[in-house]
Write a protein that holds these residues in place. Sequence first.
Motif, PDB file in Angstrom:
ATOM      1  N   ILE A  76      31.551  42.933  37.239  1.00 57.78           N
ATOM      2  CA  ILE A  76      32.427  42.264  37.602  1.00 57.78           C
ATOM      3  C   ILE A  76      32.852  42.503  39.369  1.00 57.78           C
ATOM      4  CG2 ILE A  76      34.500  42.663  35.538  1.00 57.78           C
ATOM      5  CD1 ILE A  76      35.929  44.781  36.338  1.00 57.78           C
ATOM      6  N   SER A  77      33.669  41.642  39.122  1.00 54.88           N
ATOM      7  CA  SER A  77      33.719  41.021  41.117  1.00 54.88           C
ATOM      8  C   SER A  77      35.774  41.120  41.423  1.00 54.88           C
ATOM      9  CB  SER A  77      33.628  39.822  41.847  1.00 54.88           C
ATOM     10  OG  SER A  77      33.770  38.787  41.126  1.00 54.88           O
ATOM     11  N   GLU A  78      35.723  41.362  42.412  1.00 47.82           N
ATOM     12  CA  GLU A  78      37.601  41.586  42.103  1.00 47.82           C
ATOM     13  C   GLU A  78      37.865  39.982  42.151  1.00 47.82           C
ATOM     14  OE1 GLU A  78      41.219  42.960  45.334  1.00 47.82           O
ATOM     15  OE2 GLU A  78      39.710  44.907  44.913  1.00 47.82           O
ATOM     16  N   ALA A  79      39.012  39.434  42.038  1.00 46.06           N
ATOM     17  CA  ALA A  79      39.694  38.534  41.707  1.00 46.06           C
ATOM     18  C   ALA A  79      41.093  38.587  42.354  1.00 46.06           C
ATOM     19  CB  ALA A  79      39.264  37.415  40.282  1.00 46.06           C
ATOM     20  N   GLY A  80      41.865  39.599  42.985  1.00 51.50           N
ATOM     21  CA  GLY A  80      43.035  39.256  42.948  1.00 51.50           C
ATOM     22  C   GLY A  80      44.151  39.837  42.609  1.00 51.50           C
ATOM     23  N   ALA A  81      44.531  40.063  43.401  1.00 53.10           N
ATOM     24  CA  ALA A  81      46.190  41.150  42.884  1.00 53.10           C
ATOM     25  C   ALA A  81      47.754  40.689  43.934  1.00 53.10           C
ATOM     26  CB  ALA A  81      46.098  42.636  43.195  1.00 53.10           C
ATOM     27  N   GLY A  82      48.154  40.398  42.703  1.00 56.17           N
ATOM     28  CA  GLY A  82      50.188  39.596  43.186  1.00 56.17           C
ATOM     29  C   GLY A  82      51.017  40.531  42.853  1.00 56.17           C
ATOM     30  N   ASP A  83      52.035  40.644  44.018  1.00 59.54           N
ATOM     31  CA  ASP A  83      53.527  41.214  44.158  1.00 59.54           C
ATOM     32  C   ASP A  83      54.404  40.361  43.793  1.00 59.54           C
ATOM     33  OD1 ASP A  83      54.266  42.842  44.911  1.00 59.54           O
ATOM     34  OD2 ASP A  83      55.126  42.285  47.280  1.00 59.54           O
ATOM     35  N   ARG A  91      51.005  46.752  40.186  1.00 56.37           N
ATOM     36  CA  ARG A  91      51.256  46.027  39.399  1.00 56.37           C
ATOM     37  C   ARG A  91      50.928  44.919  38.446  1.00 56.37           C
ATOM     38  NH1 ARG A  91      56.077  48.354  36.623  1.00 56.37           N
ATOM     39  NH2 ARG A  91      57.348  48.764  37.777  1.00 56.37           N
ATOM     40  N   HIS A  92      50.159  44.910  39.488  1.00 57.96           N
ATOM     41  CA  HIS A  92      48.890  43.341  38.588  1.00 57.96           C
ATOM     42  C   HIS A  92      47.086  43.743  40.015  1.00 57.96           C
ATOM     43  CE1 HIS A  92      46.628  39.035  39.917  1.00 57.96           C
ATOM     44  NE2 HIS A  92      47.159  39.469  37.596  1.00 57.96           N
ATOM     45  N   VAL A  93      46.568  43.290  39.037  1.00 55.97           N
ATOM     46  CA  VAL A  93      45.192  43.121  39.579  1.00 55.97           C
ATOM     47  C   VAL A  93      44.129  42.232  38.677  1.00 55.97           C
ATOM     48  CG1 VAL A  93      43.535  45.069  38.351  1.00 55.97           C
ATOM     49  CG2 VAL A  93      43.460  44.459  40.642  1.00 55.97           C
ATOM     50  N   ALA A  94      43.495  41.723  39.254  1.00 54.06           N
ATOM     51  CA  ALA A  94      42.048  40.596  38.077  1.00 54.06           C
ATOM     52  C   ALA A  94      40.563  40.985  38.802  1.00 54.06           C
ATOM     53  CB  ALA A  94      42.413  38.746  38.473  1.00 54.06           C
ATOM     54  N   ALA A  95      39.834  40.272  38.110  1.00 49.35           N
ATOM     55  CA  ALA A  95      38.736  40.326  37.694  1.00 49.35           C
ATOM     56  C   ALA A  95      37.669  39.620  37.739  1.00 49.35           C
ATOM     57  CB  ALA A  95      37.904  42.686  36.914  1.00 49.35           C
ATOM     58  N   ARG A  96      36.955  39.144  37.753  1.00 49.36           N
ATOM     59  CA  ARG A  96      35.848  37.972  37.796  1.00 49.36           C
ATOM     60  C   ARG A  96      34.606  38.900  37.105  1.00 49.36           C
ATOM     61  NH1 ARG A  96      36.717  34.704  40.944  1.00 49.36           N
ATOM     62  NH2 ARG A  96      38.595  34.240  39.954  1.00 49.36           N
ATOM     63  N   LEU A  97      34.554  37.823  35.365  1.00 49.08           N
ATOM     64  CA  LEU A  97      32.906  38.138  35.141  1.00 49.08           C
ATOM     65  C   LEU A  97      31.926  37.604  35.514  1.00 49.08           C
ATOM     66  CD1 LEU A  97      33.979  38.920  31.065  1.00 49.08           C
ATOM     67  CD2 LEU A  97      32.985  40.390  32.895  1.00 49.08           C
ATOM     68  N   GLU A  98      31.198  37.875  35.444  1.00 54.98           N
ATOM     69  CA  GLU A  98      29.443  36.292  35.166  1.00 54.98           C
ATOM     70  C   GLU A  98      29.868  35.539  34.764  1.00 54.98           C
ATOM     71  OE1 GLU A  98      26.429  39.262  35.036  1.00 54.98           O
ATOM     72  OE2 GLU A  98      26.476  39.616  37.484  1.00 54.98           O
ATOM     73  N   ASN A  99      30.238  35.110  34.268  1.00 50.58           N
ATOM     74  CA  ASN A  99      30.512  33.961  33.166  1.00 50.58           C
ATOM     75  C   ASN A  99      32.012  33.511  33.607  1.00 50.58           C
ATOM     76  OD1 ASN A  99      32.751  35.724  31.998  1.00 50.58           O
ATOM     77  ND2 ASN A  99      31.600  35.930  30.382  1.00 50.58           N
ATOM     78  N   GLY A 100      32.435  33.655  34.524  1.00 49.84           N
ATOM     79  CA  GLY A 100      32.974  33.364  35.116  1.00 49.84           C
ATOM     80  C   GLY A 100      34.931  33.284  34.315  1.00 49.84           C
ATOM     81  N   VAL A 101      34.706  34.241  33.669  1.00 46.07           N
ATOM     82  CA  VAL A 101      35.944  34.286  32.574  1.00 46.07           C
ATOM     83  C   VAL A 101      36.647  35.169  33.439  1.00 46.07           C
ATOM     84  CG1 VAL A 101      37.397  35.574  30.825  1.00 46.07           C
ATOM     85  CG2 VAL A 101      35.282  34.039  30.852  1.00 46.07           C
ATOM     86  N   ASP A 261      33.023  36.474  22.116  1.00 44.44           N
ATOM     87  CA  ASP A 261      32.258  35.814  21.406  1.00 44.44           C
ATOM     88  C   ASP A 261      32.357  34.808  23.507  1.00 44.44           C
ATOM     89  OD1 ASP A 261      31.480  37.241  20.395  1.00 44.44           O
ATOM     90  OD2 ASP A 261      31.757  36.690  18.248  1.00 44.44           O
ATOM     91  N   LEU A 262      31.328  34.451  24.201  1.00 37.66           N
ATOM     92  CA  LEU A 262      31.496  33.822  25.061  1.00 37.66           C
ATOM     93  C   LEU A 262      30.047  33.963  25.746  1.00 37.66           C
ATOM     94  CD1 LEU A 262      34.834  34.714  26.650  1.00 37.66           C
ATOM     95  CD2 LEU A 262      34.408  32.502  25.593  1.00 37.66           C
TER      96      LEU A 262
END
Length: 262
Positions: A76-83, A91-101, A261-262
């Motif tokens: 996974i790669s970091e995809a940001g975090a919101g305040d 209270r928020h963090v996002a990650a991105r999988l290699e398939n783009g999800v 299943d993606l």
Amino acid sequence: MAFTLATWNINSVRLREGLVQRLMREEMPDILCLQECKSPVEKIPVEGFRALGYNWMVARGQKGYNGVAILSKLPISEAGAGDYAALGHARHVAARLENGVTIHNFYVPAGGDIPDREVNVKFGQKLDFLTHMRDEFHDSRPEKAILVGDLNIAPREDDVWNHKALLKIVSHTPVEVAQLGETQEAGQWVDVTRQDVPEGRLYSWWSYRSPDWDAADKGRRLDHVWATPDISNAAHGSRVLRAARGWEQPSDHAPVFATFDL
């Protein structure tokens, strides 16, 4: 790509490191999203998690409060975090999988005990947090995304042990349920758990105040797994690991699972 995801309010990742490792060993989710980690990122005990195959992590932390982390066996790669609501909380963090999800991990404020923003600042913060989420999803509608976390609201009548008794209790008041509904609608999020388990009482949280939580069963479904419509049909196998609430020195939340299943 098929993967199983779990979300769990752990109520201190350092205090309950052993429980996290137990879940990893026994249930082996590919991705584990934790809330209320109560730890700076650098003090999250990643060594033990890596030894179990969870080699990737994105996280936001605070000393003693809040905190969210996504631990993964998959890259996974970091995809940001919101305040959200400009609270300055982790209270928020996002990650991105290699398939783009993209996976969003949220910990919505609990809101205190009084459901009135005029006398309870925490309740106002909760509503403002949800409003910020709603507006963001409306302005930039998510695609190929999963949203999980402790949203601190049980929206349906069968998401609580007694609908009428809890109508004036924070987490099930009409104003909160409506606000969560607007937030969900703005992103066209599908409630994956209820897609898989459409009927019947279903809980993920039982209060520490109950001396016999299991027998009393006065629960609420506060922990959620949502997905955008373009991938929601790929979800299945949703369940709550109720047994984890009975582990030694447990969190008051139980993990919620879904497979994609993606």
